[in-house]
Scaffold this motif. Structure first.
Motif, short mmCIF file in Angstrom:
data_model
loop_
_atom_site.label_atom_id
_atom_site.label_comp_id
_atom_site.label_asym_id
_atom_site.label_seq_id
_atom_site.Cartn_x
_atom_site.Cartn_y
_atom_site.Cartn_z
N ALA A 200 0.83 -1.21 0.00
CA ALA A 200 0.00 0.00 0.00
C ALA A 200 0.86 1.25 0.00
O ALA A 200 2.05 1.21 0.31
CB ALA A 200 -0.92 0.01 1.22
N THR A 201 0.25 2.36 -0.37
CA THR A 201 0.88 3.68 -0.30
C THR A 201 0.07 4.55 0.65
O THR A 201 -1.15 4.63 0.54
CB THR A 201 0.93 4.34 -1.69
OG1 THR A 201 1.73 3.53 -2.54
CG2 THR A 201 1.55 5.72 -1.59
N LEU B 212 -4.79 5.64 2.86
CA LEU B 212 -4.04 4.45 2.50
C LEU B 212 -4.67 3.83 1.26
O LEU B 212 -5.86 3.48 1.27
CB LEU B 212 -4.06 3.45 3.66
CG LEU B 212 -3.24 2.18 3.47
CD1 LEU B 212 -1.75 2.49 3.58
CD2 LEU B 212 -3.63 1.12 4.49
N VAL B 213 -3.88 3.70 0.20
CA VAL B 213 -4.37 3.14 -1.06
C VAL B 213 -3.69 1.80 -1.29
O VAL B 213 -2.46 1.70 -1.24
CB VAL B 213 -4.09 4.09 -2.24
CG1 VAL B 213 -4.60 3.49 -3.54
CG2 VAL B 213 -4.73 5.45 -1.99
N SER B 214 -4.50 0.77 -1.49
CA SER B 214 -3.97 -0.57 -1.77
C SER B 214 -4.92 -1.28 -2.71
O SER B 214 -5.98 -0.75 -3.09
CB SER B 214 -3.85 -1.37 -0.46
OG SER B 214 -5.12 -1.77 -0.01
N ALA B 215 -4.54 -2.49 -3.08
CA ALA B 215 -5.42 -3.28 -3.93
C ALA B 215 -6.73 -3.61 -3.25
O ALA B 215 -7.73 -3.94 -3.91
CB ALA B 215 -4.70 -4.57 -4.34
N ASP B 216 -6.77 -3.50 -1.90
CA ASP B 216 -8.00 -3.78 -1.15
C ASP B 216 -8.95 -2.59 -1.12
O ASP B 216 -10.07 -2.71 -0.62
CB ASP B 216 -7.65 -4.17 0.28
CG ASP B 216 -6.94 -5.52 0.36
OD1 ASP B 216 -7.27 -6.39 -0.47
OD2 ASP B 216 -6.08 -5.68 1.23
N GLY B 217 -8.50 -1.43 -1.60
CA GLY B 217 -9.34 -0.24 -1.57
C GLY B 217 -8.64 0.91 -0.86
O GLY B 217 -7.46 0.83 -0.50
N THR B 218 -9.37 1.98 -0.67
CA THR B 218 -8.83 3.19 -0.04
C THR B 218 -9.39 3.34 1.36
O THR B 218 -10.61 3.30 1.56
CB THR B 218 -9.17 4.44 -0.86
OG1 THR B 218 -8.58 4.31 -2.16
CG2 THR B 218 -8.64 5.69 -0.20
N ASP B 219 -8.49 3.49 2.34
CA ASP B 219 -8.89 3.72 3.73
C ASP B 219 -8.52 5.14 4.10
O ASP B 219 -7.42 5.61 3.78
CB ASP B 219 -8.18 2.73 4.65
CG ASP B 219 -8.67 2.85 6.09
OD1 ASP B 219 -9.85 3.20 6.29
OD2 ASP B 219 -7.87 2.58 7.02
N GLU C 115 3.70 11.99 0.93
CA GLU C 115 3.31 10.68 0.41
C GLU C 115 4.36 9.67 0.86
O GLU C 115 5.56 9.89 0.66
CB GLU C 115 3.23 10.71 -1.11
CG GLU C 115 2.70 9.42 -1.70
CD GLU C 115 2.51 9.54 -3.20
OE1 GLU C 115 3.36 9.01 -3.93
OE2 GLU C 115 1.54 10.19 -3.63
N ILE C 116 3.91 8.58 1.49
CA ILE C 116 4.83 7.64 2.11
C ILE C 116 4.57 6.24 1.55
O ILE C 116 3.47 5.71 1.68
CB ILE C 116 4.65 7.61 3.63
CG1 ILE C 116 4.79 9.01 4.21
CG2 ILE C 116 5.66 6.66 4.28
CD1 ILE C 116 4.47 9.08 5.67
N PRO C 117 5.57 5.59 0.94
CA PRO C 117 5.40 4.18 0.58
C PRO C 117 5.54 3.30 1.81
O PRO C 117 6.44 3.47 2.61
CB PRO C 117 6.55 3.94 -0.41
CG PRO C 117 7.58 4.94 -0.03
CD PRO C 117 6.86 6.14 0.52
N VAL C 118 4.62 2.36 1.97
CA VAL C 118 4.60 1.51 3.15
C VAL C 118 5.14 0.13 2.78
O VAL C 118 4.71 -0.48 1.81
CB VAL C 118 3.17 1.38 3.69
CG1 VAL C 118 3.13 0.47 4.90
CG2 VAL C 118 2.62 2.75 4.02
#
Length: 709
Positions: free
Chosen positions: A199-200, A277-284, A213-216
């Protein structure tokens, strides 16, 4: 109408996707066969507001049928409980989803896999034992009784804080820790991410132009610790990238702020932080906030943002007449803080209770300083120590972002330690370990390991001293602060007085730490309490070495009538004493040892000379002339300051030299109240006090001969 319908968790806000479950739930006692009663959540089952009013009920069940919003499809559904006393087991559609022990700490359960099509059933079993001595229960009464039963109140069992649903992606922000940067020019951010997907994370300081912007890391290979990433606002308003410190799924960075505005009681400015938080699971998306402020101990002084702080505090136990330990509504939480501020206090000590998070939120927005502490246990055992310590991490995680909290408390008067720290190394170790646990989690705030008595490891040397005699009160306060004695009398029963030492271990220093009298206040009637409030507080203001005080207490509770207000938060008759004058930044210290309420100073002729000093805790010096005016005994201060007399002045945090006031009772008066005011050269009243003069010099019942001038 849904009770307590406001979003319950403002320090970690996902309110764009939530649904309150407060309101009517089915209810039955454990022995009942049928769901024939309804309880109003979140009110404890002993309270009238709950609709149940069941006392000493050891086990009960809650049931509610709900429908998950259709718009939440594809997300994880999480069930939240703010607090349930004491042990809760939760099922959804017959599947156990959570088991939690601890009546003051929050918990949650991802219930997604237990859901079915259509309507869902939530079932909660709550155990609340009558014998509370080995569990964290604060001021709730226990059977068998605690040693401190005389100051305990009706138990509050079951669900007593809000219940709600939230939707979030499988990969989500699980925590957002915000602290002021060392230079008070930015916000240290620690975000914990949970879930399966890379996620980012994007962080924003709302309204101040800073974007990061932080890469996790995906957590597959935890990185070694390194320097925290830093991100500064770009001149062109663009995005600044940061290289974070990560261990597993924890990411740290610093949000720099170009023109920082500090949080203080005078200017409670808050910085809001949005995390996406943006990931393949969606945006939180979650939001939090903090304030830029620093609380420090320097020798025997406290400093807030580099300026000397004198604590003018009041005890608040967090009880309401018909709702127990749950506030009847959100406004009641805010109102209690406003009442404390109106009485001149700059700090509220929430006593032996992890209060509703919205109370902390209102303190943040209003600029009221807080002393926060967990609930007490009632006896010493391995089980009770573990139960007490289990509250420390949830307390600091839940409320640690708050700028208002400036002191953490832990044990109180050796409750849960059998009143025997000096006599038992194991109890000394328990208090010291609690301190170490807390400071490992939050080294930024001072902590008190055992408030009031027998310190073994503390940042503040606080003590609880009650005394009905104005004369011995003054002598003991002076002896403690001058270093002439290191103990004081504590009445533990009608005919049982012990002397409690400030320290309970040779390793704890008696000097070099801030001194606070963190509980005081006596008098059996409201008139006596008003009198003692005025004279006892002024005696503490006499000593420059003192770092502050906490008055006991803001309002009455059930049988306990020690408040400035009654249980309904209505003013009591304090015989003309205005707490706002007593607790003002600038106040007057009279060189008088008062005799009794209504008879502070005895004078056969009606003529008096009163030496007056100024106690001032502002940033600049103050000066003015002392004015006098008369009213009947117990009368309030007149609108006009009265006759001008000598000039008086004081520097910050240094008691001023005495200036004399000379006055005579008006013709025909045998007694009266002499009001004394410090008035600036431009006519502003800076401070007020009063002394009651009586020409009848015969002793009164209970008169202390040493108190007579």
């Amino acid at each position: 109408m849904t009770p307590r319908a406001e979003y319950p968790r403002p320090h970690f806000d996902r309110s764009h996707t939530w649904s309150s479950l407060n309101g009517d739930w089915d209810f039955r006692a454990d022995a009942d066969q049928h769901w024939d009663r309804t309880i109003s959540v979140p009110f404890a089952w002993e309270t009238p507001a709950s609709g149940i009013e069941a006392h000493w009920l050891p086990v009960a069940w809650y049931r509610r049928r709900i429908t998950v919003p259709a718009g939440w499809a594809g997300q994880r559904i999480v069930l939240h409980f703010g607090a349930v006393h004491h042990e809760a087991t939760v099922w959804v559609n017959g599947t156990e989803v959570a088991r939690h022990v601890g009546g003051y700490t929050p918990f949650e359960a991802d219930i997604t896999d237990a859901l079915r099509e259509g309507e869902q059933e939530i079932l909660v079993r709550v155990s609340s034992p009558a014998d509370k001595r080995e569990i964290a229960h604060g001021k709730q009464r226990s059977i068998p009784r605690d040693d401190f039963d005389g100051v305990c109140f009706t138990p509050s069992s079951g669900i007593w804080q809000s219940v709600w649903l939230e939707a979030r992606p499988a990969t989500h922000v699980a925590a957002l820790k915000l602290r002021p940067a060392e230079g008070l020019d930015g916000i240290e951010v620690e975000a914990r991410v949970e879930g399966p997907a890379p996620a980012t994370l994007r962080l924003t300081v709302r309204g101040h132009g800073t974007t990061v912007e932080i890469p996790v890391s995906d957590g597959a290979a935890p990185q070694a610790d390194g320097d925290a990433g830093h991100a500064a606002p770009q001149a062109d308003g663009g995005v600044a990238r940061a290289v974070p410190q990560a261990r597993g799924r924890v990411v740290r960075t610093v949000l720099q702020i170009a023109e920082p505005r500090l949080w203080s009681p005078e200017d409670p400015h808050l910085y809001h932080v949005d995390a996406e938080l943006v990931s393949a699971d969606g945006t939180d998306r979650v939001a939090g906030y903090t304030g830029l402020r620093r609380i420090e101990v320097s020798g025997e002084d406290l400093y807030l943002n580099g300026q000397r702080l004198f604590v003018r505090g009041v005890l608040d136990q967090g009880y309401w007449p018909r709702t127990g330990i749950t506030a009847p509504d959100d406004a009641a939480l805010r109102r209690d803080l406003e009442l404390a501020a109106a009485a001149g206090y700059n700090l509220v000590r929430k006593h032996l209770k992890l209060e509703d998070p919205r109370f902390v939120h209102h303190a943040d927005t209003l600029g009221m300083l807080l002393w926060a502490e967990p609930a007490a246990t009632g006896r010493f055992s391995a089980e009770s120590v573990a139960a007490f310590e289990a509250q420390i991490a949830p307390m600091t995680e839940r409320d640690g972002n708050s700028p208002a909290i400036v002191i953490w408390g832990l044990y109180n008067e050796e409750w849960g330690l059998d009143w025997d720290i000096p006599g038992d190394p194991a109890k000394q170790e328990a208090a010291a370990r609690a301190y170490d646990l807390l400071k490992a989690l939050d080294p930024t705030r001072p902590a008190v390991e055992n408030s009031g008595w027998a310190h073994v490891k503390t940042d503040l040397l606080d003590w609880h001293y009650y005394d009905e005699s104005a004369a011995s009160w003054g002598r003991t306060i002076a002896a403690l602060l001058n270093g002439d004695q290191d103990d004081f009398p504590v009445p533990l029963g009608p005919d049982y007085v012990v002397r409690k030492k400030l320290t309970g271990s040779p390793s704890q220093p008696l000097r070099g730490l801030p001194n606070l009298n963190s509980e005081y206040g006596t008098g059996f009637t409201s008139v006596q309490r008003g009198w003692q409030l005025r004279w006892q507080t002024q005696e503490m203001r006499r000593h420059d070495r003192l770092a502050g005080y906490v008055y006991t207490e803001m309002y009455d509770i059930e049988h306990e009538s020690a408040g400035l207000l009654d249980f309904e938060r209505r003013p009591k008759d304090l015989a003309g004493v205005d707490p706002a004058h007593v607790n003002a930044t600038t106040t007057l210290v009279l060189d008088v040892v008062p005799v009794a309420p209504g008879r502070d100073l005895l004078s056969e002729t009606g003529r008096v000379t009163v030496p007056v000093r100024i106690s001032h805790h502002g940033t600049d010096s103050v000066s003015g002339h002392l004015h006098t005016a008369w009213s009947p005994v117990f009368g309030p201060a007149p609108a006009r300051a009265g006759t001008a007399g000598e000039r008086a002045e004081a520097k910050p945090f240094l008691l001023g030299a005495p200036a004399e006031v000379h006055a005579e009772l008006p013709d025909g008066w045998t007694s009266g109240r002499l009001h004394i005011a410090l008035v600036s050269d431009d006519g502003i009243v800076l401070a007020r006090s009063a002394v009651d003069v009586d020409t009848h010099i015969a002793p009164v019942i209970g008169d202390d001969p040493q108190a007579r001038p």
